[in-house]
Design a protein around this motif. Structure first.
Motif, mmCIF file in Angstrom:
data_model
loop_
_atom_site.group_PDB
_atom_site.id
_atom_site.type_symbol
_atom_site.label_atom_id
_atom_site.label_comp_id
_atom_site.label_asym_id
_atom_site.label_seq_id
_atom_site.Cartn_x
_atom_site.Cartn_y
_atom_site.Cartn_z
ATOM 1 N N ASP A 108 -1.643 -38.433 10.515
ATOM 2 C CA ASP A 108 -2.326 -37.230 11.025
ATOM 3 C C ASP A 108 -2.509 -36.843 12.362
ATOM 4 O OD1 ASP A 108 -2.761 -36.684 8.341
ATOM 5 O OD2 ASP A 108 -4.835 -37.370 8.122
ATOM 6 N N ASP A 109 -2.165 -38.023 13.350
ATOM 7 C CA ASP A 109 -2.309 -37.978 14.575
ATOM 8 C C ASP A 109 -1.117 -37.107 15.343
ATOM 9 O OD1 ASP A 109 -5.072 -39.020 14.749
ATOM 10 O OD2 ASP A 109 -3.984 -40.587 14.050
ATOM 11 N N GLY A 110 0.025 -37.099 14.461
ATOM 12 C CA GLY A 110 1.162 -36.477 15.351
ATOM 13 C C GLY A 110 2.502 -37.400 14.975
ATOM 14 N N ILE A 111 3.379 -37.019 15.592
ATOM 15 C CA ILE A 111 4.650 -37.666 15.291
ATOM 16 C C ILE A 111 5.180 -38.510 16.383
ATOM 17 C CG2 ILE A 111 7.011 -37.310 14.741
ATOM 18 C CD1 ILE A 111 6.419 -34.692 13.569
ATOM 19 N N ASN A 112 5.462 -39.730 16.247
ATOM 20 C CA ASN A 112 5.875 -40.955 17.163
ATOM 21 C C ASN A 112 7.269 -41.515 16.798
ATOM 22 O OD1 ASN A 112 2.900 -40.714 18.771
ATOM 23 N ND2 ASN A 112 2.514 -40.838 16.851
ATOM 24 N N ILE A 113 7.564 -42.151 17.810
ATOM 25 C CA ILE A 113 8.787 -43.171 17.755
ATOM 26 C C ILE A 113 8.320 -44.638 17.733
ATOM 27 C CG2 ILE A 113 10.915 -44.206 18.765
ATOM 28 C CD1 ILE A 113 11.444 -41.034 19.835
#
Length: 796
Positions: free
Chosen positions: A157-162
């Motif tokens: 829910d907080d975003g897209i990360n690697i």
């Protein structure tokens, strides 16, 4: 700025006048007749990477730029003829002419069907390619489903990360999308995975790309249609979890000579359930919270694109996008406040709320692509306007009771509206100039952003939550970039520099002074590749990047979800900067090793704080830490068995976060890791029945100032293609064992925190996809990327 653009155009004029060595050729058949529309591909023999492509004209002639490279070859192919290849000398000191004679295959082909496919995962010098069209588990889903299957990408829910790195930005066909958090998720969900060709994970982007995103970019490449006539697809399906989702997507394409039209219309209705808990403890107090959210939403999104080829070298086009989504969220929350020691119940809190949101967007883009000559020189121009808006009607009611369940306080229903409108104008110019001495890329970009966010509570609301505010924000950025790519024997060197100057100003109705921030920054990039031999190569990359805060995070108003729970923005928030280093080793097409490091200064995040004295929980955005991440990544692909394709990833990394004084705690360290395996099985010789099994495991890692416990998931899918592959039936089960629940713990300003969250990740998806229309390809259709500009924080 006009003077800078004039300088670029002057450089272009000088460079285009320079001479260079070309390969001229003519392709004929066994009877010496010209072969029309034969495909000419210049590639490196070592890794088969394509350097340039063209086709023969009506007289069988072609012209191609023989850029410096070792082990080059020309691949010549045409329908009805046997393909051939020609090795080129390592050095060409003059123009070269070739006469190529193709041999007839001996029979007339009525139809050609090609079912070859690229590997599921490919490793390039500066990026990892995840070929979504070959992924079973991503079929019939949306962009989030596809991203979740990409190696090392995590979506929440907080975003897209690697995995192992910090924040990234999203692009669609090389166009930056400025968004964050739930708005980012909602936008990516609006893209059907059926429309996605591949996902590119670019940890160190070149100067040509936007500098935004501390750990690089994720580029979603959409499919392009090169088929003459009318064709398209219908994709429908259902997702079943504790609730459900129904969706229908139509994609339509029409190509006729110089005219190319494509459109996409998607409609979705969904219900989903999520559960969360939070615990805050100090030596004197303990607060426990549990909440359940039921979200119902429906939305539609459509776009239409029209391209027209003014000539063989010039194409103009326009694209229009319109979308709307309506949400209704019902929240049921309860909390218990204890005094310690003894864990004696002091009071309880009941909070009931409902939230109605509407997201709308409108985007218009016009563009021009012009091929200067046949050697690959090209100029691209795009102008984009984006209008985005949210209307949020939020109401909640809170009541608190003592330990005997006697009413202490009761708050009337609190109503508030949070509305945001953003207008974004961008103009972008890109030049590609291949020369013998180097391949050059030059470009410039201007962007103007205006945002207005208003937060208004009803007059009947309790005085303690009155916090009305109107926040106006503007951001102007001017960018220039230049890069040079040169091959010297077995070495390849690429240098780049991007210059950005930014002016921001924020005005709030609750503050007397404006929040201004003007800065000038340089973003250098460097790439060095060495081909040891046909099977082994080494590469090193470096890039400096910026991470700008999202507009809504700058609003200083307090957004309450309960009388004693609120979020607060920060108009003085500064961007963070990062330096990224990466050393890669690749062996053939199955082993890739990467050692990387990431140094972030002035990092910011939304942090949880708890005031035990007044029993108030707050989330505040702050520049709070400098972080260092060092890691090792291994990617192993096994495809030696015709019926089994296996891709595996292993990642181990150390994260060190040091507070800059914004919070009491000093340094936080955590060693973490991530492993995954993706297996695709072909169940019949025609390759029309396939199955997939995927498993991933995330070890404990740092999330802001908290540490997550380990979590993992297993996915299964099955696909069948019938009716000459026009009809596809797919079944996918995600998070089979319901093990992807996230749990976090840590200490911020002396308060111990523990939280959990589960968002209905276990679900079954049934999809039906039908392709229709003309399937006869035409090589003469232009082969430029389909592009989309979406420079906005959005929820469609």
């Amino acid at each position: 700025m006009k003077r800078n653009l004039f300088t670029i155009l002057l450089i272009l004029a000088v460079l285009t006048s320079s001479g260079q060595h070309l390969v001229k050729g003519k392709v004929i058949d066994e009877n010496s007749r010209p072969v029309v529309s034969a495909s000419i591909v210049l590639q490196q023999k070592s890794d088969k990477s394509i350097m340039q492509t063209t086709i023969t004209d009506s007289t069988g002639l072609f012209l191609i730029n023989a850029k410096q490279a070792l082990q080059r070859e020309l691949i010549i192919s045409a329908i009805g003829f046997e393909s051939t290849s020609i090795d080129l000398p390592d050095a060409l000191n003059q123009d070269t002419a070739l006469l190529i004679r193709l041999t007839n295959e001996g029979k007339q082909l009525k139809q050609v069907s090609i079912y070859s496919k690229a590997p599921l995962i490919e490793r390039k010098t500066d990026r990892i390619l995840f070929n979504v069209e070959n992924s079973l588990s991503a079929i019939g889903g949306d962009g989030v489903d596809a991203l979740n299957k990409a190696p090392g990408v995590r979506v929440n829910d907080d975003g897209i990360n690697i995995v192992g790195k910090n924040s990234v930005k999203i692009m669609v066909n090389d166009r930056l999308v400025q968004l964050s958090g739930i708005d980012l998720i909602n936008y990516v969900k609006s893209i059907p995975s059926t429309n996605i060709k591949r996902i590119e994970i670019i940890t160190n982007p070149s100067a040509r790309y936007e500098a935004d995103g501390n750990s690089g970019l994720i580029n979603i490449v959409l499919k392009k249609n090169l088929t003459q006539g009318f064709n398209g697809l219908i994709n429908t399906g259902a997702v079943i979890s504790s609730r459900y989702l129904l969706g229908l997507t139509g994609v339509f394409n029409y190509n006729l000579d110089k005219l190319h039209i494509s459109s996409n219309l998607t409609g979705v209705y969904s219900e989903s359930l999520s559960n969360a808990t939070a615990e805050f403890s100090t030596p004197k107090s303990l607060w426990e919270r549990q909440s359940t959210s039921l979200m119902k939403w429906k939305g539609m999104r459509g776009d239409v694109r029209v391209d027209y080829d003014l000539s063989e070298k010039t194409t103009v086009g326009v694209k229009y996008v319109q979308g709307v989504r309506n949400y209704k969220v019902d929240l049921d929350e309860n909390g218990r406040f204890y005094t310690q020691p003894g864990r004696r119940l002091d009071s309880t809190l009941l909070n009931i709320g409902n939230d109605k949101l509407e997201y709308t967007l409108r985007n218009v883009e016009i563009y021009l692509d012009h091929k200067i000559d046949t050697s690959g020189k090209k100029i691209e121009f795009a102008s984009n306007y984006f209008r985005y808006g949210t209307e949020d009607d939020n109401r909640f009611q809170s009541s608190s009771y003592n330990d005997k369940h006697e009413l202490l306080n009761s708050y009337k229903p609190v109503g508030l509206s949070e509305n945001e409108h953003i207008d974004i104008f961008t103009n972008k110019l890109d030049l590609k100039l291949p020369y013998k001495f180097a391949d050059l890329e030059l470009g410039a970009k201007l962007s103007n952003i205006k945002s207005k966010n208003s937060l208004m509570y009803e007059k009947t609301a309790n005085v303690s939550v009155l916090n009305n505010n109107v926040f106006d924000y503007s951001e102007n950025t001017q960018s220039l970039y230049a890069s040079a790519d040169k091959e010297i024997g077995k070495w390849n060197v690429k240098l780049g520099l991007r210059i950005e100057t930014t002016q921001t100003i924020g005005n709030s109705s609750v503050q007397t002074e404006s929040a201004k921030n003007n800065y000038f920054q340089l973003f250098p990039t460097f790439y060095l590749q060495h081909i040891l031999n046909e099977n082994n190569n080494l590469s090193f990359t470096y890039g400096r990047r910026i991470n700008r805060p999202d507009y809504s995070l700058l609003n200083p108003a307090r957004l309450y979800s309960a009388v004693n729970v609120y979020e607060e923005g920060n108009p003085y928030l500064k961007p963070s900067f990062s330096n990224n280093f990466e050393l890669n080793y690749n062996y053939k097409d199955w082993l890739s090793t990467s050692v990387y490091s990431n140094f972030v200064s002035n990092g910011f995040s939304l942090l949880d704080f708890f005031d035990a004295q007044n029993n108030i929980q707050s989330q505040v955005i702050r520049n709070y830490a400098n972080t260092v991440t060092v890691g090792l990544s291994e990617t192993i692909t096994f495809n030696k068995v015709s019926w089994w394709e296996n891709n595996n990833q292993f990642n181990i990394y150390l994260n060190r976060s040091k507070s800059n004084g914004a919070i009491a705690e000093g340094t936080l360290k955590q060693l973490s890791g991530y492993v995954s395996t993706n297996n695709t099985f072909t169940l019949n010789t025609k390759k029309t029945l396939m199955a997939n099994a995927t498993f991933w495991y995330q070890f404990p890692e740092v999330y802001n100032r908290l540490i997550s416990e380990a979590y993992y998931a297993a996915d299964l899918s099955f696909r069948a293609m019938v009716m000459d592959r026009k009809l596809t039936l797919a079944v996918n089960i995600s998070d089979v064992f319901k093990t992807s629940q996230q749990k976090y713990k840590g200490t911020v300003n002396g308060v111990n925190q523990f939280s959990t969250r589960y968002n209905d990740n276990r679900k079954a998806r049934i999809t039906i996809l039908y392709r229709f229309g003309n399937s006869k390809g035409n090589k003469a259709v232009r082969n430029t990327d389909e592009s989309e500009t979406n420079r906005v924080k959005q929820g469609i």
